[in-house]
Design a protein around this motif. Structure first.
Motif, PDB file in Angstrom:
ATOM      1  N   LEU A  73       0.839  -1.186   0.000  1.00 33.97           N
ATOM      2  CA  LEU A  73       0.000   0.000   0.000  1.00 33.97           C
ATOM      3  C   LEU A  73       0.882   1.246   0.000  1.00 33.97           C
ATOM      4  CD1 LEU A  73      -3.110   0.124   0.141  1.00 33.97           C
ATOM      5  CD2 LEU A  73      -2.862   0.724   2.529  1.00 33.97           C
ATOM      6  N   GLU A  74       0.524   2.206  -0.796  1.00 33.66           N
ATOM      7  CA  GLU A  74       1.228   3.489  -0.826  1.00 33.66           C
ATOM      8  C   GLU A  74       0.568   4.444   0.171  1.00 33.66           C
ATOM      9  OE1 GLU A  74       4.006   3.985  -2.566  1.00 33.66           O
ATOM     10  OE2 GLU A  74       3.866   1.950  -3.371  1.00 33.66           O
ATOM     11  N   LEU A  75       1.282   5.489   0.545  1.00 33.99           N
ATOM     12  CA  LEU A  75       0.793   6.447   1.536  1.00 33.99           C
ATOM     13  C   LEU A  75      -0.553   7.048   1.126  1.00 33.99           C
ATOM     14  CD1 LEU A  75       1.257   7.971   4.170  1.00 33.99           C
ATOM     15  CD2 LEU A  75       2.544   9.671   2.877  1.00 33.99           C
ATOM     16  N   GLY A  76      -0.674   7.461  -0.113  1.00 31.87           N
ATOM     17  CA  GLY A  76      -1.931   8.060  -0.574  1.00 31.87           C
ATOM     18  C   GLY A  76      -3.101   7.093  -0.495  1.00 31.87           C
ATOM     19  N   ASP A  77      -2.832   5.817  -0.768  1.00 30.28           N
ATOM     20  CA  ASP A  77      -3.881   4.801  -0.675  1.00 30.28           C
ATOM     21  C   ASP A  77      -4.319   4.610   0.777  1.00 30.28           C
ATOM     22  OD1 ASP A  77      -3.789   4.336  -3.456  1.00 30.28           O
ATOM     23  OD2 ASP A  77      -2.182   2.859  -3.201  1.00 30.28           O
ATOM     24  N   MET A  78      -3.355   4.634   1.701  1.00 29.67           N
ATOM     25  CA  MET A  78      -3.690   4.508   3.123  1.00 29.67           C
ATOM     26  C   MET A  78      -4.517   5.708   3.575  1.00 29.67           C
ATOM     27  SD  MET A  78      -3.839   3.062   6.038  1.00 29.67           S
ATOM     28  CE  MET A  78      -2.737   1.679   6.067  1.00 29.67           C
ATOM     29  N   GLU A  79      -4.113   6.895   3.150  1.00 31.73           N
ATOM     30  CA  GLU A  79      -4.876   8.091   3.492  1.00 31.73           C
ATOM     31  C   GLU A  79      -6.314   7.953   3.026  1.00 31.73           C
ATOM     32  OE1 GLU A  79      -3.284  11.855   1.959  1.00 31.73           O
ATOM     33  OE2 GLU A  79      -2.235  12.048   3.866  1.00 31.73           O
ATOM     34  N   ASP A  80      -6.504   7.472   1.798  1.00 31.19           N
ATOM     35  CA  ASP A  80      -7.849   7.283   1.252  1.00 31.19           C
ATOM     36  C   ASP A  80      -8.640   6.261   2.059  1.00 31.19           C
ATOM     37  OD1 ASP A  80      -7.292   9.151  -0.747  1.00 31.19           O
ATOM     38  OD2 ASP A  80      -6.894   7.620  -2.272  1.00 31.19           O
ATOM     39  N   LEU A  81      -8.012   5.134   2.412  1.00 33.89           N
ATOM     40  CA  LEU A  81      -8.699   4.111   3.212  1.00 33.89           C
ATOM     41  C   LEU A  81      -9.177   4.677   4.551  1.00 33.89           C
ATOM     42  CD1 LEU A  81      -6.577   0.827   2.892  1.00 33.89           C
ATOM     43  CD2 LEU A  81      -8.891   1.230   2.037  1.00 33.89           C
ATOM     44  N   VAL A  82      -8.306   5.441   5.209  1.00 35.72           N
ATOM     45  CA  VAL A  82      -8.654   5.992   6.520  1.00 35.72           C
ATOM     46  C   VAL A  82      -9.739   7.054   6.384  1.00 35.72           C
ATOM     47  CG1 VAL A  82      -7.768   7.192   8.565  1.00 35.72           C
ATOM     48  CG2 VAL A  82      -6.399   5.394   7.497  1.00 35.72           C
ATOM     49  N   ARG A  83      -9.648   7.890   5.361  1.00 36.78           N
ATOM     50  CA  ARG A  83     -10.697   8.901   5.129  1.00 36.78           C
ATOM     51  C   ARG A  83     -12.059   8.236   4.937  1.00 36.78           C
ATOM     52  NH1 ARG A  83      -7.245  11.866   1.106  1.00 36.78           N
ATOM     53  NH2 ARG A  83      -6.286  13.498   2.329  1.00 36.78           N
ATOM     54  N   VAL A  84     -12.104   7.225   4.071  1.00 37.92           N
ATOM     55  CA  VAL A  84     -13.363   6.534   3.801  1.00 37.92           C
ATOM     56  C   VAL A  84     -13.870   5.842   5.065  1.00 37.92           C
ATOM     57  CG1 VAL A  84     -14.412   4.658   2.462  1.00 37.92           C
ATOM     58  CG2 VAL A  84     -12.918   6.299   1.322  1.00 37.92           C
ATOM     59  N   HIS A  85     -12.967   5.251   5.826  1.00 37.37           N
ATOM     60  CA  HIS A  85     -13.333   4.616   7.099  1.00 37.37           C
ATOM     61  C   HIS A  85     -13.987   5.632   8.028  1.00 37.37           C
ATOM     62  CE1 HIS A  85     -13.000   2.434  10.911  1.00 37.37           C
ATOM     63  NE2 HIS A  85     -12.292   3.450  11.381  1.00 37.37           N
TER      64      HIS A  85
END
Length: 115
Positions: A73-85
């Motif tokens: 996972l890349e940083l931007g993808d993690m940011e997106d996952l946490v935002r959606v969560h």
């Protein structure tokens, strides 16, 4: 279990679900039967603090065995996952959320679960 490969803490990303589950340590994974003996979907993933992605569909008897897959996972993808969560659990202002590391994103999910 292949705990030596997993950098804890970690999260579970359930296929088709925006909510994430926080796992603080290998000890929690092994002692929480709701985690270590659950039957996971083939597309559910465990993501560790380094962004390494693990399949959690394999089992050894009744125990789930995380297996690293060729995905990170890349940083931007993690940011997106946490935002959606956070959005899915009713938090506001998620568009302003940012992190400087994958580990920080995972820790933030854990801190939110504790509050």
């Amino acid at each position: 279990m292949r705990d030596k490969m997993i950098k804890w803490p970690a999260i579970i990303k359930y296929h088709g679900d925006n909510e994430l589950s926080y796992i603080s340590s290998g000890a929690e994974w092994e002692t929480d039967q709701g985690l270590s003996t659950a039957c996971y979907d083939a597309d559910d993933r465990l993501i560790d603090s380094d962004g390494v992605v693990f399949s959690i569909a394999s089992r050894a008897g009744s125990i789930t065995v995380p297996t690293a897959i060729e995905e990170r996972l890349e940083l931007g993808d993690m940011e997106d996952l946490v935002r959606v969560h956070f959005s899915s659990v009713g938090e506001c202002c998620v568009s302003k959320f940012s992190i400087s590391s994958i580990a920080e994103g995972i820790t933030t999910v854990g801190q939110f679960e504790e509050s």
